[in-house]
Design an enzyme around this catalytic site. Structure first.
Site, mmCIF file in Angstrom:
data_model
loop_
_atom_site.group_PDB
_atom_site.id
_atom_site.type_symbol
_atom_site.label_atom_id
_atom_site.label_comp_id
_atom_site.label_asym_id
_atom_site.label_seq_id
_atom_site.Cartn_x
_atom_site.Cartn_y
_atom_site.Cartn_z
ATOM 1 N N GLU A 15 0.765 -1.266 -0.060
ATOM 2 C CA GLU A 15 -0.094 -0.005 -0.089
ATOM 3 C C GLU A 15 0.795 1.290 -0.040
ATOM 4 O O GLU A 15 0.360 2.347 0.415
ATOM 5 C CB GLU A 15 -1.039 -0.020 1.303
ATOM 6 C CG GLU A 15 -2.128 -1.345 1.277
ATOM 7 C CD GLU A 15 -2.794 -1.218 2.475
ATOM 8 O OE1 GLU A 15 -3.801 -0.547 2.617
ATOM 9 O OE2 GLU A 15 -2.609 -2.309 3.109
ATOM 10 N N SER A 151 -6.553 -2.081 1.542
ATOM 11 C CA SER A 151 -6.744 -1.679 0.332
ATOM 12 C C SER A 151 -7.539 -2.410 -0.905
ATOM 13 O O SER A 151 -7.226 -2.047 -1.870
ATOM 14 C CB SER A 151 -5.615 -0.953 -0.287
ATOM 15 O OG SER A 151 -4.977 0.220 0.466
ATOM 16 N N TYR A 217 -9.613 3.981 -5.253
ATOM 17 C CA TYR A 217 -8.515 4.964 -5.527
ATOM 18 C C TYR A 217 -8.594 5.642 -6.832
ATOM 19 O O TYR A 217 -8.146 6.929 -6.987
ATOM 20 C CB TYR A 217 -7.230 4.603 -5.160
ATOM 21 C CG TYR A 217 -7.097 3.884 -3.842
ATOM 22 C CD1 TYR A 217 -7.142 4.865 -2.734
ATOM 23 C CD2 TYR A 217 -6.862 2.691 -3.267
ATOM 24 C CE1 TYR A 217 -7.034 4.377 -1.330
ATOM 25 C CE2 TYR A 217 -6.937 2.048 -2.257
ATOM 26 C CZ TYR A 217 -7.069 3.065 -1.207
ATOM 27 O OH TYR A 217 -6.914 2.625 0.041
ATOM 28 N N ARG A 256 -11.746 3.760 11.203
ATOM 29 C CA ARG A 256 -12.776 3.515 10.331
ATOM 30 C C ARG A 256 -12.978 2.133 10.208
ATOM 31 O O ARG A 256 -12.315 1.158 10.442
ATOM 32 C CB ARG A 256 -12.497 4.141 8.844
ATOM 33 C CG ARG A 256 -13.472 4.638 8.070
ATOM 34 C CD ARG A 256 -12.873 5.097 6.605
ATOM 35 N NE ARG A 256 -12.916 3.879 5.925
ATOM 36 C CZ ARG A 256 -12.121 3.245 5.119
ATOM 37 N NH1 ARG A 256 -10.842 4.100 4.808
ATOM 38 N NH2 ARG A 256 -12.123 2.153 4.629
ATOM 39 N N ASP A 258 -15.811 -0.744 8.276
ATOM 40 C CA ASP A 258 -16.521 -1.083 7.144
ATOM 41 C C ASP A 258 -17.601 -1.999 7.356
ATOM 42 O O ASP A 258 -17.251 -2.910 8.197
ATOM 43 C CB ASP A 258 -15.796 -1.566 6.093
ATOM 44 C CG ASP A 258 -14.454 -0.668 5.714
ATOM 45 O OD1 ASP A 258 -14.725 0.814 5.598
ATOM 46 O OD2 ASP A 258 -13.515 -1.052 5.187
ATOM 47 N N GLU A 271 -14.364 -4.958 8.432
ATOM 48 C CA GLU A 271 -13.119 -4.641 9.027
ATOM 49 C C GLU A 271 -12.761 -3.688 9.696
ATOM 50 O O GLU A 271 -13.751 -2.651 9.297
ATOM 51 C CB GLU A 271 -11.934 -5.011 7.736
ATOM 52 C CG GLU A 271 -12.029 -4.219 6.827
ATOM 53 C CD GLU A 271 -11.214 -4.721 5.589
ATOM 54 O OE1 GLU A 271 -10.141 -4.078 5.808
ATOM 55 O OE2 GLU A 271 -11.373 -5.705 4.891
ATOM 56 N N ASN A 273 -9.814 -0.093 9.766
ATOM 57 C CA ASN A 273 -8.967 0.310 9.349
ATOM 58 C C ASN A 273 -8.316 1.515 10.366
ATOM 59 O O ASN A 273 -9.088 2.556 10.666
ATOM 60 C CB ASN A 273 -9.263 1.133 8.187
ATOM 61 C CG ASN A 273 -8.260 1.813 7.244
ATOM 62 O OD1 ASN A 273 -7.200 2.148 7.896
ATOM 63 N ND2 ASN A 273 -8.341 1.653 6.008
ATOM 64 N N GLY A 277 -6.892 5.993 4.786
ATOM 65 C CA GLY A 277 -6.303 6.743 3.875
ATOM 66 C C GLY A 277 -6.839 8.296 3.810
ATOM 67 O O GLY A 277 -8.022 8.830 4.549
#
Length: 307
Positions: A15, A151, A217, A256, A258, A271, A273, A277
């Site tokens: 990443e 990612s 992205y 964060r 998800d 999951e 994070n 990002g």
């Protein structure tokens, strides 16, 4: 002169590219705010020298292995330098999708079942037909994903048995353990946490069959909705699940989670994070903006959470 801040970005994880983008955006914001900040790529700088060069605080913007897995947090603990984000233990746990799901399940939180963890060495030893048989019990399609990576790198949605072997091999490029789980059709949401506050949830709509690296992205066809469109009760339910999921793995400061809302209107946790990002395509700044925080406010707030 203000405290000298190191912004860590780049690194050697898959990443790296996203980390460079995130880190440079954070660094530019800090410099414009008049903060004495310097960008550092651990590939080019021995981190044990951070004290020697007078750095008093670190903003971690390293994604994936070496950044979100507790490694960097351990080094900074040893150097006694405060840093942004969750601590060593929480980072190490949440980098491991299987372990995180196991803990969440123990606490009665909703996760996707069935799922199956496959190790690279076992894959070589096990009869491939045995693996096929096990996966067929899930009923296709299934998701194959690296257990310790982010990612959406190395993730495949397998709809035909003929594609299973290639998907497994691809996933093993990124992690020695892979997670195989039942595909759940539904709507995806992401929820940011900042200190003790839950940021407004974001609904994600993407053109492909799942939210892959390109959709995250690069594609302009990916759509983000904030407000999410959930009714008040459903949004409250989502926030409660997310907060509990965050607290049971003892994450803190910022991150964060998800989540997917399945066809039965049930939320399932995907999951965590721990270092989201912060690029121009990233979701965390979008949610913060909805809460009234500019990118500058957000960067400053994250940095000052670790006083």
């Amino acid at each position: 002169m203000s405290k000298k801040i190191a912004v860590l970005f780049g690194g050697n994880s898959p990443e790296r590219e996203i980390s460079l983008k995130s880190g440079k955006k954070i660094l530019n914001a800090l410099l414009k705010l008049g903060i004495n900040a310097i960008g550092i790529d651990p590939i080019n700088f021995p981190l044990l020298y951070l004290n020697k060069y007078g750095f008093k605080k670190v903003f971690i913007s390293l994604h994936g292995k070496g950044g979100e897995d507790g490694t960097i947090q351990g080094i900074l603990n040893y150097l006694n330098i405060p840093y942004t984000g969750s601590n060593l233990l929480s980072s190490a746990i949440t980098m491991n999708k299987f372990l995180t799901k196991t803990i969440w399940n123990e606490y009665g939180l909703p996760v996707i079942y069935p799922h199956y963890l496959l190790n690279k060495k076992n894959f070589i030893k096990l009869n491939y037909l045995k693996i096929e048989k096990k996966i067929l019990k899930f009923k296709l399609p299934v998701f194959i994903k690296p257990n310790c990576n982010g990612s959406s790198l190395g993730i495949s949605k397998v709809e035909h048995l003929d594609d299973l072997f290639n998907a497994i091999e691809k996933s093993f490029i990124y992690s020695d353990d892979i997670l195989i789980e039942k595909y759940i059709k539904g709507e995806e949401y992401t929820v940011g946490i900042l200190d003790k506050n839950i940021l407004p949830p974001i609904k994600i709509e993407y053109p492909d069959s799942f939210y892959n690296y390109q959709a995250k992205y690069y594609l302009n066809t990916t759509k983000y909705f904030c407000p999410s469109g959930l009714n008040k009760n459903k949004e409250k339910e989502l926030k409660n699940i997310v907060l509990k999921a965050w607290n049971v793995v003892k994450c803190n400061k910022w991150g964060r989670i998800d989540v997917i809302l399945d066809e039965n209107q049930k939320f399932k946790l995907l999951e965590i994070n721990t270092i989201p990002g912060m690029t121009s395509h990233s979701l965390y700044p979008i949610a913060a903006k909805k809460m009234g925080l500019s990118f500058y406010d957000l960067v400053l707030k994250i940095l000052n959470l670790n006083k």
